[in-house]
Design an enzyme around this catalytic site. Structure first.
Site, PDB file in Angstrom:
ATOM      1  N   LYS A  99      -4.224  -6.372  13.331  1.00  0.00           N
ATOM      2  CA  LYS A  99      -4.013  -4.910  13.370  1.00  0.00           C
ATOM      3  C   LYS A  99      -5.220  -4.211  14.007  1.00  0.00           C
ATOM      4  O   LYS A  99      -5.070  -3.309  14.822  1.00  0.00           O
ATOM      5  CB  LYS A  99      -3.822  -4.353  11.949  1.00  0.00           C
ATOM      6  CG  LYS A  99      -2.417  -4.494  11.430  1.00  0.00           C
ATOM      7  CD  LYS A  99      -2.223  -3.705  10.138  1.00  0.00           C
ATOM      8  CE  LYS A  99      -0.868  -4.067   9.558  1.00  0.00           C
ATOM      9  NZ  LYS A  99      -0.544  -3.407   8.319  1.00  0.00           N
ATOM     10  N   ARG A 137      11.965  21.495 -16.507  1.00  0.00           N
ATOM     11  CA  ARG A 137      10.718  21.547 -17.289  1.00  0.00           C
ATOM     12  C   ARG A 137      10.814  20.605 -18.490  1.00  0.00           C
ATOM     13  O   ARG A 137      11.787  20.680 -19.246  1.00  0.00           O
ATOM     14  CB  ARG A 137      10.484  22.986 -17.765  1.00  0.00           C
ATOM     15  CG  ARG A 137       9.228  23.175 -18.596  1.00  0.00           C
ATOM     16  CD  ARG A 137       8.938  24.653 -18.839  1.00  0.00           C
ATOM     17  NE  ARG A 137      10.064  25.390 -19.366  1.00  0.00           N
ATOM     18  CZ  ARG A 137      10.454  25.354 -20.638  1.00  0.00           C
ATOM     19  NH1 ARG A 137       9.819  24.600 -21.506  1.00  0.00           N
ATOM     20  NH2 ARG A 137      11.489  26.055 -21.038  1.00  0.00           N
ATOM     21  N   GLY A 194      21.614  20.814 -25.155  1.00  0.00           N
ATOM     22  CA  GLY A 194      22.606  20.941 -26.222  1.00  0.00           C
ATOM     23  C   GLY A 194      23.471  22.146 -25.952  1.00  0.00           C
ATOM     24  O   GLY A 194      23.565  22.603 -24.812  1.00  0.00           O
ATOM     25  N   CYS A 207      28.430  23.494 -24.140  1.00  0.00           N
ATOM     26  CA  CYS A 207      28.984  23.040 -22.855  1.00  0.00           C
ATOM     27  C   CYS A 207      28.414  21.724 -22.337  1.00  0.00           C
ATOM     28  O   CYS A 207      29.169  20.822 -21.980  1.00  0.00           O
ATOM     29  CB  CYS A 207      28.779  24.118 -21.802  1.00  0.00           C
ATOM     30  SG  CYS A 207      29.766  25.570 -22.141  1.00  0.00           S
TER      31      CYS A 207
HETATM   32  N1  LIG Z   1       4.750   4.063   3.407  1.00  0.00           N
HETATM   33  C1  LIG Z   1       4.950   5.278   2.944  1.00  0.00           C
HETATM   34  O1  LIG Z   1       5.800   6.042   3.433  1.00  0.00           O
HETATM   35  C2  LIG Z   1       4.109   5.786   1.815  1.00  0.00           C
HETATM   36  C3  LIG Z   1       4.130   7.157   1.498  1.00  0.00           C
HETATM   37  C4  LIG Z   1       3.321   7.613   0.468  1.00  0.00           C
HETATM   38  C5  LIG Z   1       2.527   6.743  -0.242  1.00  0.00           C
HETATM   39  N2  LIG Z   1       2.545   5.404   0.061  1.00  0.00           N
HETATM   40  C6  LIG Z   1       1.659   4.526  -0.705  1.00  0.00           C
HETATM   41  O2  LIG Z   1       0.499   4.298   0.096  1.00  0.00           O
HETATM   42  C7  LIG Z   1       0.020   2.954  -0.070  1.00  0.00           C
HETATM   43  C8  LIG Z   1      -0.014   2.245   1.271  1.00  0.00           C
HETATM   44  O3  LIG Z   1       1.303   2.158   1.761  1.00  0.00           O
HETATM   45  P1  LIG Z   1       1.607   1.602   3.223  1.00  0.00           P
HETATM   46  O4  LIG Z   1       3.088   1.701   3.399  1.00  0.00           O
HETATM   47  O5  LIG Z   1       0.712   2.246   4.214  1.00  0.00           O
HETATM   48  O6  LIG Z   1       1.171   0.061   3.052  1.00  0.00           O
HETATM   49  P2  LIG Z   1       0.978  -1.049   4.187  1.00  0.00           P
HETATM   50  O7  LIG Z   1       1.302  -2.342   3.546  1.00  0.00           O
HETATM   51  O8  LIG Z   1       1.722  -0.644   5.430  1.00  0.00           O
HETATM   52  O9  LIG Z   1      -0.563  -0.972   4.521  1.00  0.00           O
HETATM   53  C9  LIG Z   1      -1.563  -1.427   3.678  1.00  0.00           C
HETATM   54  C10 LIG Z   1      -2.668  -1.997   4.539  1.00  0.00           C
HETATM   55  O10 LIG Z   1      -3.784  -2.262   3.717  1.00  0.00           O
HETATM   56  C11 LIG Z   1      -4.435  -3.402   4.260  1.00  0.00           C
HETATM   57  N3  LIG Z   1      -5.388  -3.942   3.275  1.00  0.00           N
HETATM   58  C12 LIG Z   1      -5.170  -4.671   2.158  1.00  0.00           C
HETATM   59  N4  LIG Z   1      -6.320  -4.939   1.517  1.00  0.00           N
HETATM   60  C13 LIG Z   1      -7.311  -4.366   2.242  1.00  0.00           C
HETATM   61  C14 LIG Z   1      -8.714  -4.268   2.100  1.00  0.00           C
HETATM   62  N5  LIG Z   1      -9.352  -4.846   1.080  1.00  0.00           N
HETATM   63  N6  LIG Z   1      -9.421  -3.600   3.037  1.00  0.00           N
HETATM   64  C15 LIG Z   1      -8.795  -3.007   4.070  1.00  0.00           C
HETATM   65  N7  LIG Z   1      -7.467  -3.066   4.272  1.00  0.00           N
HETATM   66  C16 LIG Z   1      -6.728  -3.723   3.360  1.00  0.00           C
HETATM   67  C17 LIG Z   1      -3.275  -4.323   4.612  1.00  0.00           C
HETATM   68  O11 LIG Z   1      -3.668  -5.333   5.523  1.00  0.00           O
HETATM   69  C18 LIG Z   1      -2.310  -3.310   5.221  1.00  0.00           C
HETATM   70  O12 LIG Z   1      -2.502  -3.173   6.621  1.00  0.00           O
HETATM   71  C19 LIG Z   1       0.946   2.328  -1.098  1.00  0.00           C
HETATM   72  O13 LIG Z   1       0.395   2.482  -2.376  1.00  0.00           O
HETATM   73  C20 LIG Z   1       2.216   3.139  -0.982  1.00  0.00           C
HETATM   74  O14 LIG Z   1       2.969   3.117  -2.183  1.00  0.00           O
HETATM   75  C21 LIG Z   1       3.301   4.926   1.078  1.00  0.00           C
END
Ligand SMILES: NC(=O)c1ccc[n+]([C@@H]2O[C@H](COP(=O)([O-])OP(=O)(O)OC[C@H]3O[C@@H](n4cnc5c(N)ncnc54)[C@H](O)[C@@H]3O)[C@@H](O)[C@H]2O)c1
Length: 422
Positions: free
Chosen positions: A35, A260, A266, A269
């Site tokens: 990446k 909320r 209850g 309805c």
């Molecule tokens: N994808 C979404 O639409 C979305 C939206 C909101 C929140 N999230 C949350 O955000 C977080 C990330 O989601 P994502 O979809 O981007 O995940 P992803 O799997 O696409 O990306 C995570 C990245 O972190 C890297 N990684 C792992 N360990 C690492 C380290 N020690 N140092 C540096 N890089 C490291 C991985 O190689 C990977 O490229 C998750 O918790 C997810 O639930 C995701």
């Protein structure tokens, strides 16, 4: 600002591109060398509209750089944003190993003699308590108890949706900033200064739970819409017309009403019609698991409210229940959750009094009378006047609806308000 981003997946890479567009210098880190190489060669590691242009501009202006090792890159960073994955473990909990690992890496590389603390903002979705119970102890182990001189921890949930991620980054539905103190963080203020969205400065746990509440709500909406859709399909009803009518009601349907946390539902309805809709669905084989769970969920909530209302009370303590009808200013007792609550108090041996000026035992008639006396045969002896309610020295006052606004209660009174779960 100089911003470091850990984890260059959907969230981290999008943030990298958008933050660089805002003019900040962004250094990204990912354990995947592939990446990192792609990004440095101008190839987005994800497919997302608009990121290629932002990456190309960021690389040519020198605002974007990616690495697989931290080395000394954190030294001049103001803000580190953590976007590593939190995938499901076999038991359904989030796998927190990437969060723990990246925190250890940051803790081991941050310089203790920094001029000002490095803000470390976590954007990955994590369960409430993660910062206090997992992340802060890792920083404390490495940097000592006074680690907050070196690190300011923020929890900042991410609300972007894939496929519209850039637009969502710049136009989020809200910004939530969780800190240990619930206060502001100067680097987050700077990061978001051009973003116009309602902003909430809250404690860490309120911020951490936000995504779970939001995402589960989205899932509830989709599942409910589809259950309605299945029933419509089975009954030959036009589901799109039903949807049009449903969403046109922005007063009660698509609105803050009924969202909320507080008392159970209850009245004459909701329980009756939910039961009947369940019956219609079962009758036409629509298999509506969500609809079928509503009354059970409501019963579970009533029990929890009872436990909460009498927590810490001695046996036979005196309790004033404020509000008996399912809402204030009505005498309708049918399926009122407060009637169930009153019955539970009596069954447990508490000395119960009830204040509800809308209810006069002698004036109840018809189904209302039948329900009241079936559930609470001693109702007329339990009801007290405003004067007695205000004068009485009760061990606990339990508020169930807005009736309490008609009372002046002593500030020393032990009060449990089920409307606000306080
Ligand atoms: N994808 C979404 O639409 C979305 C939206 C909101 C929140 N999230 C949350 O955000 C977080 C990330 O989601 P994502 O979809 O981007 O995940 P992803 O799997 O696409 O990306 C995570 C990245 O972190 C890297 N990684 C792992 N360990 C690492 C380290 N020690 N140092 C540096 N890089 C490291 C991985 O190689 C990977 O490229 C998750 O918790 C997810 O639930 C995701």
């Amino acid at each position: 600002m100089k911003v470091s981003i850990f984890g260059l997946g959907y969230v981290g890479f999008t943030a990298m591109c958008c933050i660089a567009k805002e003019g900040h210098k962004v250094t990204g880190f990912d354990v995947s060398e592939e990446k990192v190489e792609q990004i440095n060669n101008g190839i987005p590691p994800i497919s997302e509209p608009g990121v290629l242009e932002l990456l190309t501009n960021g690389l040519s202006s020198g605002k974007i750089n990616a690495f697989s090792n931290i080395e000394n890159h954190l030294d001049d960073s103001d803000l580190a944003i953590v976007c590593v994955g939190t995938p499901s473990s076999p038991d359904g909990a989030h796998d927190m190993s990437y969060i723990a690992e990246v925190t250890r890496q940051i803790a081991s590389k941050v310089k203790k003699d920094r001029k000002s603390p490095l803000t470390v903002a976590y954007r990955s979705t994590v369960r409430p308590g993660t910062v206090e119970e997992l992340i802060a102890p890792i920083f404390a182990d490495e940097l000592g108890k006074d680690f907050e001189k070196t690190i300011s921890i923020v929890y900042n949930p991410e609300f972007l949706r894939e496929a519209s991620a850039i637009q969502d980054y710049f136009e989020p539905p809200k910004i939530v900033i969780g800190t240990l103190s619930g206060g502001r963080n100067e680097h987050m203020e700077l990061l978001n200064k051009n973003i116009d969205a309602p902003t909430f400065h809250v404690g860490l746990r309120e911020a951490e739970i936000t995504k779970f509440v939001d995402n589960s709500w989205h899932a509830v909406k989709v599942a409910y819409a589809n259950e309605v859709g299945r029933i419509c399909l089975q009954l030959g009803v036009d589901a799109s017309k039903v949807h049009e009518i449903f969403v046109s009601d922005t007063k009660l349907n698509i609105s803050p009403y009924y969202t909320r946390p507080g008392t159970a539902f209850g009245g004459s309805c909701l329980p009756k019609d939910v039961r009947a809709f369940q019956h219609i669905a079962a009758d036409c084989g629509a298999n509506t698991h969500l609809l079928d769970s509503l009354l059970r969920s409501n019963e579970a909530h009533k029990f929890k409210l009872y436990e909460h209302a009498c927590s810490g009370l001695r046996p036979q303590a005196s309790v004033l229940l404020v509000g008996l009808a399912f809402k204030a200013n009505t005498d309708d007792l049918r399926e009122s959750p407060s009637v169930d609550l009153a019955r539970q108090f009596l069954n447990a041996g508490y000395k119960l009094s009830i204040f509800d000026p809308a209810i006069q035992a002698t004036k109840l008639i018809g189904a209302n009378l039948g329900y009241a006396y079936t559930q609470l045969p001693t109702l007329s002896k339990l009801l007290v006047s405003k004067e007695i309610a205000e004068r009485g020295n009760y061990d606990r006052v339990v508020i169930t609806n807005a009736t309490h606004k008609m009372l002046t209660l002593s500030p020393n009174q032990s009060i449990v308000d089920l409307n606000t779960l306080s």
